[in-house]
Motif scaffolding. Structure first.
Motif, PDB file in Angstrom:
ATOM      1  N   THR A 242       0.832  -1.205   0.000  1.00 47.67           N
ATOM      2  CA  THR A 242       0.000   0.000   0.000  1.00 47.67           C
ATOM      3  C   THR A 242       0.864   1.251   0.000  1.00 47.67           C
ATOM      4  O   THR A 242       1.819   1.356   0.766  1.00 47.67           O
ATOM      5  CB  THR A 242      -0.924   0.024   1.234  1.00 47.67           C
ATOM      6  N   THR A 243       0.519   2.187  -0.875  1.00 45.83           N
ATOM      7  CA  THR A 243       1.196   3.484  -0.902  1.00 45.83           C
ATOM      8  C   THR A 243       0.146   4.587  -0.923  1.00 45.83           C
ATOM      9  O   THR A 243      -1.011   4.360  -1.271  1.00 45.83           O
ATOM     10  CB  THR A 243       2.105   3.618  -2.149  1.00 45.83           C
ATOM     11  N   ILE A 244       0.573   5.776  -0.525  1.00 48.61           N
ATOM     12  CA  ILE A 244      -0.290   6.959  -0.581  1.00 48.61           C
ATOM     13  C   ILE A 244       0.274   7.893  -1.642  1.00 48.61           C
ATOM     14  O   ILE A 244       1.433   8.287  -1.577  1.00 48.61           O
ATOM     15  CB  ILE A 244      -0.354   7.661   0.790  1.00 48.61           C
ATOM     16  N   ARG A 245      -0.547   8.209  -2.608  1.00 49.11           N
ATOM     17  CA  ARG A 245      -0.084   9.055  -3.713  1.00 49.11           C
ATOM     18  C   ARG A 245       0.082  10.497  -3.253  1.00 49.11           C
ATOM     19  O   ARG A 245      -0.753  11.035  -2.519  1.00 49.11           O
ATOM     20  CB  ARG A 245      -1.067   9.005  -4.888  1.00 49.11           C
ATOM     21  N   TYR A 246       1.174  11.090  -3.723  1.00 45.23           N
ATOM     22  CA  TYR A 246       1.379  12.525  -3.494  1.00 45.23           C
ATOM     23  C   TYR A 246       1.024  13.257  -4.778  1.00 45.23           C
ATOM     24  O   TYR A 246       1.628  13.021  -5.824  1.00 45.23           O
ATOM     25  CB  TYR A 246       2.832  12.811  -3.114  1.00 45.23           C
ATOM     26  N   SER A 247      -0.011  14.087  -4.724  1.00 42.41           N
ATOM     27  CA  SER A 247      -0.487  14.768  -5.925  1.00 42.41           C
ATOM     28  C   SER A 247       0.354  15.994  -6.233  1.00 42.41           C
ATOM     29  O   SER A 247       0.599  16.826  -5.355  1.00 42.41           O
ATOM     30  CB  SER A 247      -1.957  15.175  -5.750  1.00 42.41           C
TER      31      SER A 247
END
Length: 369
Positions: free
Chosen positions: A326-331
């Motif tokens: 799982t990763t969290i996208r940096y916009s």
């Protein structure tokens, strides 16, 4: 008059039209090396138009671009650039260049003008129109953005189909464009450097995986609840979660690697502990990479809000505890997204209305409101 007659008798040839280019080569008895040199310069090195055509005997017969650059937006906070292009039908599309801090540069391309999927959280889906982009229009985004990076001394590493449109609603042209992108005599991109994102056109996803097993696929899932997913993605009524799950299992077997699951974090909609548990169960035992996406609000969906950082982190922790990558996208480019998207929508609306009879124009305006 002579120039006009010449243009009719000798129309320009699209560089991506393999058959027409080969016919020109045979008619003019050109050395095949000249064609290879032109493609290498233009499609692989992203040389300028003038440099690419230098020394080519039939330069006046070749059409290099199908898109016209309309406007360019530069982020003031990160390395993002949005380029608005005008199509042959006088409508605007957008491409996004992401210069990531690691040094890798990613291009987000569009596959349609507007989008018939009409997802509730997406500005493109609110545009009210949709037209498929041609193969040349898809590839010209790559070429022109490649030229931008080349002029900066940078290289284009990744290409993602995450721009305007649902790629698999333009299946024929998508397949043809990807074929050119990976072809050794065209762009010669690594299949692993390309990703196609979809809201879930199950049958087309499987066909794509079978034809391009090394190209990455991503599913914009956003909920493992059929009811919730239908609320935010109208197309979910046609392709159920059960059908999508069966398709992903097949794709896993074909590709033998991780499948990207995109999950937009919406406050009070899909970000609870129960939502995480539903997602975990739905993904078992597939080989996936979950990408959690912070939501940037749009003007046309005031009822939707992004989850807080704390909630997103807690959600990610629950997934990781069950062994899910799982990763969290940096916009990137958040400071230019709203202005650019609003400009595309308003400009396209005006262009369509200008070509319509008055009564149709009024109906179109109401449909977009």
């Amino acid at each position: 008059m002579a120039r006009w007659r010449s243009s009719i008798l000798n129309p320009k040839i699209d560089l991506y039209d393999v058959v027409a280019v080969e016919q020109l080569r045979r008619q003019r008895r050109l050395d095949p090396q000249l064609i290879r040199q032109l493609r290498n310069r233009f499609l692989k090195r992203f040389d300028s138009d003038e440099a690419a055509l230098e020394g080519f005997p039939e330069a006046s017969r070749i059409s290099l671009h199908s898109l016209e650059l309309f406007r360019r937006f530069e982020s003031g906070i990160d390395g993002a650039t949005k380029l608005l292009f005008r199509t042959s039908s006088d409508l605007l599309i957008e491409s996004v260049l992401l210069r990531i801090a690691t040094g890798r540069n990613t291009l987000c391309v569009s596959s349609q003008v507007g989008c018939a999927a009409a997802c509730g959280f997406c500005a493109t889906g609110k545009m009210g129109i949709a037209r498929n982009l041609s193969v040349a229009e898809i590839l010209d985004q790559v070429q022109q953005c490649g030229q931008v990076l080349a002029s900066e001394g940078r290289r284009l590493q990744n290409i993602v189909f995450m721009g305007m449109g649902e790629p698999f609603h333009n299946e024929c042209n998508l397949f043809a464009a990807v074929e050119r992108l990976v072809a050794t005599d065209h762009f010669n991109r690594s299949p692993a450097s390309i990703l196609v994102s979809t809201v879930g056109v199950a049958d087309a996803m499987l066909r794509f995986a079978e034809q391009f097993p090394k190209v990455n696929l991503a599913l914009s899932l956003h909920s493992a609840s059929q009811e919730k997913r239908e609320q935010i993605i109208p197309l979910a009524k046609k392709y159920s979660l059960q059908q999508l799950r069966e398709t992903l299992v097949e794709i896993n077997q074909v590709q033998q690697r991780e499948f990207m699951i995109e999950y937009l974090m919406l406050a009070g909609v899909n970000d609870s502990t129960n939502d995480a548990i539903e997602l975990i169960r739905w993904l078992e035992p597939m080989q996936v990479h979950v990408n959690l996406i912070p939501y940037n609000p749009i003007q046309d969906a005031p009822h939707l809000h992004g989850s807080s950082s704390e909630v997103i982190n807690r959600f990610a922790t629950l997934l990781k505890a069950e062994g899910l990558k799982t990763t969290i996208r940096y916009s990137l480019g958040s400071d230019i997204a709203a202005a650019c998207g609003q400009l595309v929508r308003s400009e396209n609306r005006q262009r369509v209305m200008n070509r319509m009879p008055q009564d149709q124009g009024l109906a179109f305006t109401k449909a977009c409101e």
